[in-house]
Design an enzyme around this catalytic site. Structure first.
Site, PDB file in Angstrom:
ATOM      1  N   TYR A 144       0.854  -1.182   0.000  1.00  0.00           N
ATOM      2  CA  TYR A 144       0.000   0.000   0.000  1.00  0.00           C
ATOM      3  C   TYR A 144       0.890   1.233   0.000  1.00  0.00           C
ATOM      4  CZ  TYR A 144      -3.375   3.498   1.704  1.00  0.00           C
ATOM      5  OH  TYR A 144      -4.166   4.617   1.859  1.00  0.00           O
ATOM      6  N   ASP A 239       9.282   2.951  -0.052  1.00  0.00           N
ATOM      7  CA  ASP A 239       8.229   3.563   0.751  1.00  0.00           C
ATOM      8  C   ASP A 239       8.447   3.118   2.192  1.00  0.00           C
ATOM      9  OD1 ASP A 239       5.976   4.284   2.127  1.00  0.00           O
ATOM     10  OD2 ASP A 239       4.563   3.698   0.567  1.00  0.00           O
ATOM     11  N   LYS A 267       4.307   8.940   9.080  1.00  0.00           N
ATOM     12  CA  LYS A 267       4.097   8.310  10.392  1.00  0.00           C
ATOM     13  C   LYS A 267       5.101   8.757  11.462  1.00  0.00           C
ATOM     14  CE  LYS A 267       1.021   4.997   8.425  1.00  0.00           C
ATOM     15  NZ  LYS A 267       1.002   4.116   7.297  1.00  0.00           N
TER      16      LYS A 267
END
Ligand SMILES: *Cc1c(COP(=O)(O)O)cnc(C)c1O
Length: 430
Positions: A144, A239, A267
């Protein structure tokens, strides 16, 4: 467990917010339950609107590696907010966070702040296309990368065939340049490079997959990706929105010793505030506006309050490297308990762990990619989830998410969690 307040709030929320939530997984649909509405949190514990307490293994889906409301981080946020919350002009804190990131990740020579992981990925892809002058990108099934159009492609679409979008509202023209390969499939990766390598602007990967549940990269998989992208002049994008400052202070790239061309972060680097960032090789980053022709901007980017939370979080991690050993060890204790009890109660289970990230898949198969992840029994997971939840253990309400351990989880928390796991498994049909 009394959930009256949360149930009432959920009904109210549904009137004005689609599904009652601002991000779909929060709605608890895949476990068929009502989500608790959180009122406050401290350390490893959440408190909901009915006063129930939970040991939290979601940690806001990764950012809170130091736990909730860590005093130094909250002080930094307060201090920054008192001086004004946004200026739309450069501030010193942006340099400080950028320097911390660049010094922790040597492959990141320059970095641009944005407001979410999604935005960072979208910008990195645009930059890779601008740099190479190519259109196609390659991603891996089950990874994702946020919800930008080009990355919402259906897993399982065939090699070099037209990709299908995985969301309504994304025309197939928007995903026709996105190719997909199964995670850890070195053979297909090589095949696709042979066929289309010269047209690939970028390969984007979660160096440890965290969004189909935790899936480890094979030792050769990332290395092959590095070799092929170099050979064909494609940009390798890691990522690291989850793995950055999580699997080590130097990210997955430090953990595995592989330098990507671009890195996407989010995050943890926001310390619980909304942040994303993308960075990498100077020769590529110099193409970003205002230096170069690749446009990207943001009204609230580099926000002083978010920068302050991120700086303090990274400083604490940098000054206390033992945190990583501690959270990895606690995750290893949970891993061992899950494996031991699955043997004892004959529950088919595959536990995958990298550092303080782990997932327990209810399957006989070894989970190495999206196909094998999908063999997990989601109704058994729902049972596991609800028995854990009712014992005050809050894990992600989906089989295909990671458990996150934070520096705030105490030995007693881990012990309590292990006891809850045993009770859950003991009540299951083998
Ligand atoms: C969470 C996540 C994103 C998206 O970040 P948002 O801040 O939710 O937009 C992108 N990539 C990975 C690997 C993620 O885990």
């Amino acid at each position: 467990m009394n959930m009256d307040q949360s149930t009432a709030l959920f009904e109210k929320a549904k009137q004005v917010i689609p599904g009652g939530v601002n991000s779909p997984v929060r709605a608890f649909l895949s476990v068929g339950m009502t989500p608790p509405f959180i009122r406050s949190a401290r350390g490893a514990r959440l408190k909901d609107a009915d006063g129930n307490e939970y040991i939290d293994y979601v940690c806001s889906w990764g950012p809170l590696i130091l736990g909730h409301a860590r005093e130094e981080v909250i002080d930094a946020i307060r201090e920054a907010a008192a001086d004004g919350t946004s200026f739309g002009a450069p501030t010193e804190r942006e340099i400080e966070l950028a320097e911390l990131i660049c010094s922790a990740l040597p492959a990141v020579e320059m970095v641009r702040m944005v407001n979410s992981g999604t935005e960072a990925v979208m910008s990195a892809i645009r930059l890779a296309r601008g740099f190479t002058g190519r259109k196609k990108i390659l991603k891996f099934e089950g990874c994702y990368h946020g919800h930008s159009d080009a990355l919402l492609v259906e897993a399982g679409s065939g090699l070099l065939t037209l990709s299908l979008s995985s969301s309504a509202g994304v025309p197939e023209e928007f995903v026709k340049h996105t190719l997909t390969v199964p995670y850890n499939d070195c053979e297909k990766l090589e095949t696709i490079f042979e066929a289309a390598g010269a047209e690939l602007a970028a390969v984007i990967v979660e160096p440890v997959a965290g969004n189909m549940g935790v899936v480890k990269p094979d030792s050769q998989f990332l290395r092959l990706m590095r070799r092929l992208t170099e050979k064909y002049g494609s940009v390798l994008i890691f990522d690291e929105v989850i793995t950055g400052f999580r699997v080590s202070f130097h990210g997955a790239q430090g953990y595995y010793g592989i330098s990507p061309d671009l890195t996407v972060l989010g995050k943890i680097i926001g310390g619980g505030m909304p942040v994303g960032a993308y960075g990498g090789r100077k020769d590529i980053m110099r193409l970003v506006a205002p230096l170069g022709p690749v446009y990207q901007a943001g009204t609230l980017s580099g926000n002083p309050v978010a920068m302050a939370a991120g700086i303090k979080t990274l400083q604490i991690l940098k000054d206390n490297p033992a945190i990583y050993r501690e959270i990895d060890d606690k995750a290893a204790q949970l891993e061992k308990a899950l494996i031991d009890f699955s043997d004892k109660y004959r529950i088919p289970l595959c536990v995958n762990r990298v550092g303080s990230l782990l997932s327990a898949f209810f399957t006989d198969e070894t989970v190495t990619d999206y196909r094998t992840a999908k063999t997990a029994d989601t109704s058994r997971f729902a049972t596991f989830f609800s028995t854990m939840f009712n014992q005050g253990i809050y894990i992600a309400p989906s089989q295909f998410e990671a458990m996150f351990i934070s520096g705030a989880h105490s030995d007693a928390d881990i012990k309590q969690t292990i006891a809850a796991i045993e009770k859950s498994f003991a009540g299951m049909q083998p």
